[in-house]
Design an enzyme around this catalytic site. Structure first.
Site, PDB file in Angstrom:
ATOM      1  N   CYS A  60       0.805  -1.236   0.000  1.00 22.46           N
ATOM      2  CA  CYS A  60       0.000   0.000   0.000  1.00 22.46           C
ATOM      3  C   CYS A  60       0.834   1.279   0.000  1.00 22.46           C
ATOM      4  O   CYS A  60       0.286   2.365  -0.081  1.00 22.46           O
ATOM      5  CB  CYS A  60      -0.951   0.011   1.182  1.00 22.46           C
ATOM      6  N   CYS A 106       1.706  -4.175   8.202  1.00 17.43           N
ATOM      7  CA  CYS A 106       1.319  -2.803   7.888  1.00 17.43           C
ATOM      8  C   CYS A 106      -0.056  -2.518   8.489  1.00 17.43           C
ATOM      9  O   CYS A 106      -0.980  -3.312   8.356  1.00 17.43           O
ATOM     10  CB  CYS A 106       1.295  -2.617   6.373  1.00 17.43           C
ATOM     11  N   CYS A 109      -2.771  -1.978   5.220  1.00 18.00           N
ATOM     12  CA  CYS A 109      -3.164  -3.078   4.329  1.00 18.00           C
ATOM     13  C   CYS A 109      -3.007  -4.454   4.964  1.00 18.00           C
ATOM     14  O   CYS A 109      -3.393  -5.448   4.358  1.00 18.00           O
ATOM     15  CB  CYS A 109      -2.373  -3.010   3.031  1.00 18.00           C
ATOM     16  N   CYS A 129      13.210  -6.686  11.798  1.00 23.98           N
ATOM     17  CA  CYS A 129      13.853  -7.520  10.796  1.00 23.98           C
ATOM     18  C   CYS A 129      12.848  -7.705   9.655  1.00 23.98           C
ATOM     19  O   CYS A 129      11.807  -8.334   9.840  1.00 23.98           O
ATOM     20  CB  CYS A 129      14.202  -8.848  11.458  1.00 23.98           C
TER      21      CYS A 129
END
Length: 141
Positions: A60, A106, A109, A129
């Site tokens: 996104c 995220c 999204c 990471c």
């Protein structure tokens, strides 16, 4: 390269938005972002990136990490000691690999990015990471 970000829209995407955005991704990026995959260590295109800029979600394009916070962890994946904003990430308990880890996704999204561990450098002690193919890098101008 300290940058002030404009306000970001964190409205969660629906499945249709995710699938439409995923059409632009490689099969490997889809496997990682949509199905919690992991790329092999020491092969990601952003591992050795030393340029100044921002790392965005590969699905996104929400800005997530700054090159200012990137460090060499020796883990084989791009590592950061803090995100641009903790609210841009979801933290999910992950027991899938026979250990307890914290997955990061995220916030907009829900794309899988990688994991965060508590063995990073100061000032946070955290090591985010990340999978290179889960990110898009934009060089500072």
């Amino acid at each position: 390269m300290t940058s002030i970000l404009p306000p970001q829209d964190l409205t969660p995407w629906n499945e249709e938005q995710k699938q439409e955005a995923a059409q632009k991704l490689s099969p490997e990026a889809r496997r990682i972002l949509l199905n919690q995959g992991t790329e092999p260590p020491f092969c990601g295109g952003l591992l050795d990136n030393k340029e100044e800029g921002l790392y965005h979600c590969g699905l996104c394009e929400l800005p997530l990490f700054s090159s200012e916070h990137k460090f060499e962890s020796g883990s084989g994946w791009p590592s950061f000691y803090q995100p641009l904003d903790r609210d841009f990430l979801h933290y999910v308990r992950d027991t899938s690999a026979g250990m307890i880890r914290t997955e990061i996704r995220c916030a907009r999204c829900d794309g899988h990015l990688g994991h965060v561990f508590d063995d990073g450098p100061r000032p946070t002690g955290e090591r985010y990471c990340l999978n290179s193919v889960a990110l898009v890098f934009y060089k500072a101008t």
